[in-house]
Design a protein around this motif. Structure first.
Motif, PDB file in Angstrom:
ATOM      1  N   GLY A  18       0.980  -0.887  -0.258  1.00 25.77           N
ATOM      2  CA  GLY A  18       0.401   0.197   0.148  1.00 25.77           C
ATOM      3  C   GLY A  18       0.417   1.400  -0.057  1.00 25.77           C
ATOM      4  N   GLN A  19       1.779   1.388   0.838  1.00 31.11           N
ATOM      5  CA  GLN A  19       2.762   2.476   0.912  1.00 31.11           C
ATOM      6  C   GLN A  19       3.443   2.754  -0.576  1.00 31.11           C
ATOM      7  OE1 GLN A  19       6.074   2.201   3.629  1.00 31.11           O
ATOM      8  NE2 GLN A  19       6.468   4.102   3.720  1.00 31.11           N
ATOM      9  N   ARG A  20       3.572   1.242  -1.190  1.00 33.40           N
ATOM     10  CA  ARG A  20       4.963   1.643  -2.347  1.00 33.40           C
ATOM     11  C   ARG A  20       3.122   2.239  -3.455  1.00 33.40           C
ATOM     12  NH1 ARG A  20       5.540  -1.451  -7.022  1.00 33.40           N
ATOM     13  NH2 ARG A  20       6.958  -1.771  -7.818  1.00 33.40           N
ATOM     14  N   GLU A  21       1.981   2.128  -3.353  1.00 30.96           N
ATOM     15  CA  GLU A  21       1.543   1.980  -4.149  1.00 30.96           C
ATOM     16  C   GLU A  21       1.138   3.695  -4.272  1.00 30.96           C
ATOM     17  OE1 GLU A  21      -0.427   2.539  -7.841  1.00 30.96           O
ATOM     18  OE2 GLU A  21       0.505   0.546  -6.960  1.00 30.96           O
ATOM     19  N   ARG A  22       0.946   4.236  -2.610  1.00 30.23           N
ATOM     20  CA  ARG A  22       0.978   5.486  -2.986  1.00 30.23           C
ATOM     21  C   ARG A  22       1.900   6.052  -3.362  1.00 30.23           C
ATOM     22  NH1 ARG A  22       2.445   8.932   1.446  1.00 30.23           N
ATOM     23  NH2 ARG A  22       3.909   7.208   2.323  1.00 30.23           N
ATOM     24  N   ARG A  23       2.969   5.862  -2.895  1.00 27.65           N
ATOM     25  CA  ARG A  23       4.484   6.860  -3.501  1.00 27.65           C
ATOM     26  C   ARG A  23       4.523   6.908  -4.902  1.00 27.65           C
ATOM     27  NH1 ARG A  23       6.444  10.744  -1.164  1.00 27.65           N
ATOM     28  NH2 ARG A  23       9.267   9.603  -1.437  1.00 27.65           N
ATOM     29  N   ARG A  24       4.258   5.880  -5.535  1.00 26.30           N
ATOM     30  CA  ARG A  24       4.088   5.500  -6.797  1.00 26.30           C
ATOM     31  C   ARG A  24       3.111   6.690  -7.685  1.00 26.30           C
ATOM     32  NH1 ARG A  24       5.454   1.451 -10.105  1.00 26.30           N
ATOM     33  NH2 ARG A  24       3.570   1.906 -11.755  1.00 26.30           N
ATOM     34  N   ARG A  25       1.860   6.628  -7.127  1.00 26.15           N
ATOM     35  CA  ARG A  25       1.255   7.805  -6.722  1.00 26.15           C
ATOM     36  C   ARG A  25       1.440   9.515  -7.084  1.00 26.15           C
ATOM     37  NH1 ARG A  25      -2.830   4.193  -4.726  1.00 26.15           N
ATOM     38  NH2 ARG A  25      -2.835   5.715  -3.177  1.00 26.15           N
ATOM     39  N   GLU A  26       2.076   9.151  -5.954  1.00 26.04           N
ATOM     40  CA  GLU A  26       3.039  10.725  -5.607  1.00 26.04           C
ATOM     41  C   GLU A  26       3.581  11.212  -6.714  1.00 26.04           C
ATOM     42  OE1 GLU A  26       4.065  10.318  -1.816  1.00 26.04           O
ATOM     43  OE2 GLU A  26       2.578  10.557  -0.792  1.00 26.04           O
ATOM     44  N   PHE A  27       4.428  10.068  -6.757  1.00 24.74           N
ATOM     45  CA  PHE A  27       5.667  10.392  -7.678  1.00 24.74           C
ATOM     46  C   PHE A  27       5.035  10.924  -9.149  1.00 24.74           C
ATOM     47  CE2 PHE A  27       8.600   7.795  -5.053  1.00 24.74           C
ATOM     48  CZ  PHE A  27       9.096   8.562  -4.672  1.00 24.74           C
ATOM     49  N   VAL A  28       4.394   9.999  -9.376  1.00 19.97           N
ATOM     50  CA  VAL A  28       3.573   9.936 -10.928  1.00 19.97           C
ATOM     51  C   VAL A  28       2.845  11.710 -11.039  1.00 19.97           C
ATOM     52  CG1 VAL A  28       0.886   9.912 -12.319  1.00 19.97           C
ATOM     53  CG2 VAL A  28       2.846   7.906 -11.160  1.00 19.97           C
ATOM     54  N   GLU A  29       2.206  12.343  -9.505  1.00 19.46           N
ATOM     55  CA  GLU A  29       1.745  13.316  -9.610  1.00 19.46           C
ATOM     56  C   GLU A  29       2.307  14.597  -9.544  1.00 19.46           C
ATOM     57  OE1 GLU A  29      -1.533  14.483  -9.622  1.00 19.46           O
ATOM     58  OE2 GLU A  29      -2.077  12.305 -10.230  1.00 19.46           O
ATOM     59  N   ALA A  30       3.867  14.252  -8.938  1.00 17.01           N
ATOM     60  CA  ALA A  30       5.001  15.060  -9.190  1.00 17.01           C
ATOM     61  C   ALA A  30       5.326  15.471 -10.848  1.00 17.01           C
ATOM     62  CB  ALA A  30       5.943  14.721  -8.407  1.00 17.01           C
ATOM     63  N   LEU A  58      13.022   6.870  -7.203  1.00 18.81           N
ATOM     64  CA  LEU A  58      12.068   6.672  -7.694  1.00 18.81           C
ATOM     65  C   LEU A  58      12.571   4.926  -8.374  1.00 18.81           C
ATOM     66  CD1 LEU A  58      11.849   9.751 -10.298  1.00 18.81           C
ATOM     67  CD2 LEU A  58      10.235   9.375  -8.707  1.00 18.81           C
ATOM     68  N   TYR A  59      13.549   4.919  -8.347  1.00 19.70           N
ATOM     69  CA  TYR A  59      13.864   3.204  -9.534  1.00 19.70           C
ATOM     70  C   TYR A  59      13.473   2.027  -7.909  1.00 19.70           C
ATOM     71  CZ  TYR A  59      15.286   5.074 -13.493  1.00 19.70           C
ATOM     72  OH  TYR A  59      15.029   5.810 -14.575  1.00 19.70           O
ATOM     73  N   LYS A  60      13.426   2.817  -6.874  1.00 12.06           N
ATOM     74  CA  LYS A  60      12.534   1.697  -5.667  1.00 12.06           C
ATOM     75  C   LYS A  60      11.298   1.355  -5.262  1.00 12.06           C
ATOM     76  CE  LYS A  60      16.530   2.905  -2.721  1.00 12.06           C
ATOM     77  NZ  LYS A  60      16.408   3.601  -0.910  1.00 12.06           N
ATOM     78  N   HIS A  61      10.800   2.581  -6.698  1.00  8.40           N
ATOM     79  CA  HIS A  61       9.254   2.209  -6.703  1.00  8.40           C
ATOM     80  C   HIS A  61       8.686   1.857  -8.293  1.00  8.40           C
ATOM     81  CE1 HIS A  61       8.243   3.814  -2.413  1.00  8.40           C
ATOM     82  NE2 HIS A  61       9.698   4.304  -2.842  1.00  8.40           N
ATOM     83  N   PHE A  62       9.467   1.843  -8.883  1.00  9.56           N
ATOM     84  CA  PHE A  62       9.306   2.097 -10.778  1.00  9.56           C
ATOM     85  C   PHE A  62      10.122   0.979 -11.151  1.00  9.56           C
ATOM     86  CE2 PHE A  62       7.436   5.744 -10.147  1.00  9.56           C
ATOM     87  CZ  PHE A  62       5.914   5.635 -10.109  1.00  9.56           C
ATOM     88  N   ALA A  63      10.521  -0.177 -11.892  1.00 14.77           N
ATOM     89  CA  ALA A  63      11.206  -1.049 -11.938  1.00 14.77           C
ATOM     90  C   ALA A  63      12.657  -0.274 -13.349  1.00 14.77           C
ATOM     91  CB  ALA A  63      10.748  -2.207 -13.586  1.00 14.77           C
ATOM     92  N   ASP A  64      11.661   0.074 -14.418  1.00 16.09           N
ATOM     93  CA  ASP A  64      12.622   1.071 -14.823  1.00 16.09           C
ATOM     94  C   ASP A  64      12.329   2.477 -15.503  1.00 16.09           C
ATOM     95  OD1 ASP A  64      11.048   0.161 -16.808  1.00 16.09           O
ATOM     96  OD2 ASP A  64      12.464  -0.975 -17.281  1.00 16.09           O
TER      97      ASP A  64
END
Length: 230
Positions: A18-30, A58-64
């Protein structure tokens, strides 16, 4: 029955996901903010800067990088489809429906130009269960208009073979004209451009109908079909 230890592990796994998905969303909004400010061709470093983290974070939350671009593009599609919602519920006379559709499209391009360009640069390549490519917004609009035209052509007793080329031809004409107008601003106001494009679109539709022996009053009310979202 799961042991207390396995329950704790499962709980930690769920919280991390859940935390990883939340951080991904935050990075996308940024990333969306960065695109709006700097344009569609920004590097990953600029996205990280906007998010206030190092690129490696960033790459801790995205593959590449491709994963980052896919996530951003998916979000852009969500936003643009929401803004283009009026296109899926057109009603009124032919002239009113055409004007409403073009006004929506031109306003969206004017206000979300960078996001739209980004979507073109990083088009989605995901596949649905049937194996069809997930296409960009222009294709989505063209597909919807194709079904709309097929409905009316069938109602008027005409062949539907022309529905797709007419739909995609109109989308291409409107999109290219508005894109050029945005790239090279002139004294032509947006409402004047909408008026021009509306007349051109009706001329093409009117010619298509007349070639099949149908004369339609552009100012008469026309019932709209209840078509599903593309």
């Amino acid at each position: 029955m799961p042991s207390p230890a396995s329950s704790r592990i499962d709980g930690r796994t769920t919280r991390w996901a859940g935390q990883r998905e939340r951080r991904r969303r935050e990075f996308v909004e940024a990333a969306l903010r960065a695109i709006a400010h700097h344009g569609p061709g920004l590097p990953i470093e600029r996205i990280a800067e906007e998010a206030g983290v190092a690129r490696t974070r960033l790459y801790k939350h995205f593959a590449d990088a491709s994963d980052i671009h896919r996530a951003i593009a998916s979000r852009v599609v969500e936003l643009l489809n929401a803004e283009l919602a009026p296109l899926w519920n057109l009603h009124g006379s032919p002239r009113e429906m055409i004007a409403a559709a073009i006004d929506t499209h031109t306003r969206f391009l004017s206000e979300r130009r960078h996001l739209y360009l980004y979507l073109g640069m990083y088009a989605l390549s995901q596949r649905d269960p049937d194996g069809d490519a997930v296409n960009d917004v222009k294709t989505t609009i063209g597909q919807h208009l194709t079904r709309l035209f097929e409905y009316y052509l069938t109602t008027f007793g005409l062949r539907t073979l022309v529905a797709q080329p007419v739909a995609f031809g109109l989308v291409g004409m409107v999109d290219a004209t508005v894109a050029r107008w945005l790239d090279e601003p002139s004294e032509l106001r947006r409402d004047e451009l909408v008026g021009l494009l509306s007349r051109w679109v009706w001329a093409i539709l009117d010619d298509t109908l007349r070639s099949g022996g149908v004369e339609l009053d552009p100012d008469a009310g026309l019932s709209a079909p209840d078509l599903p979202f593309p």
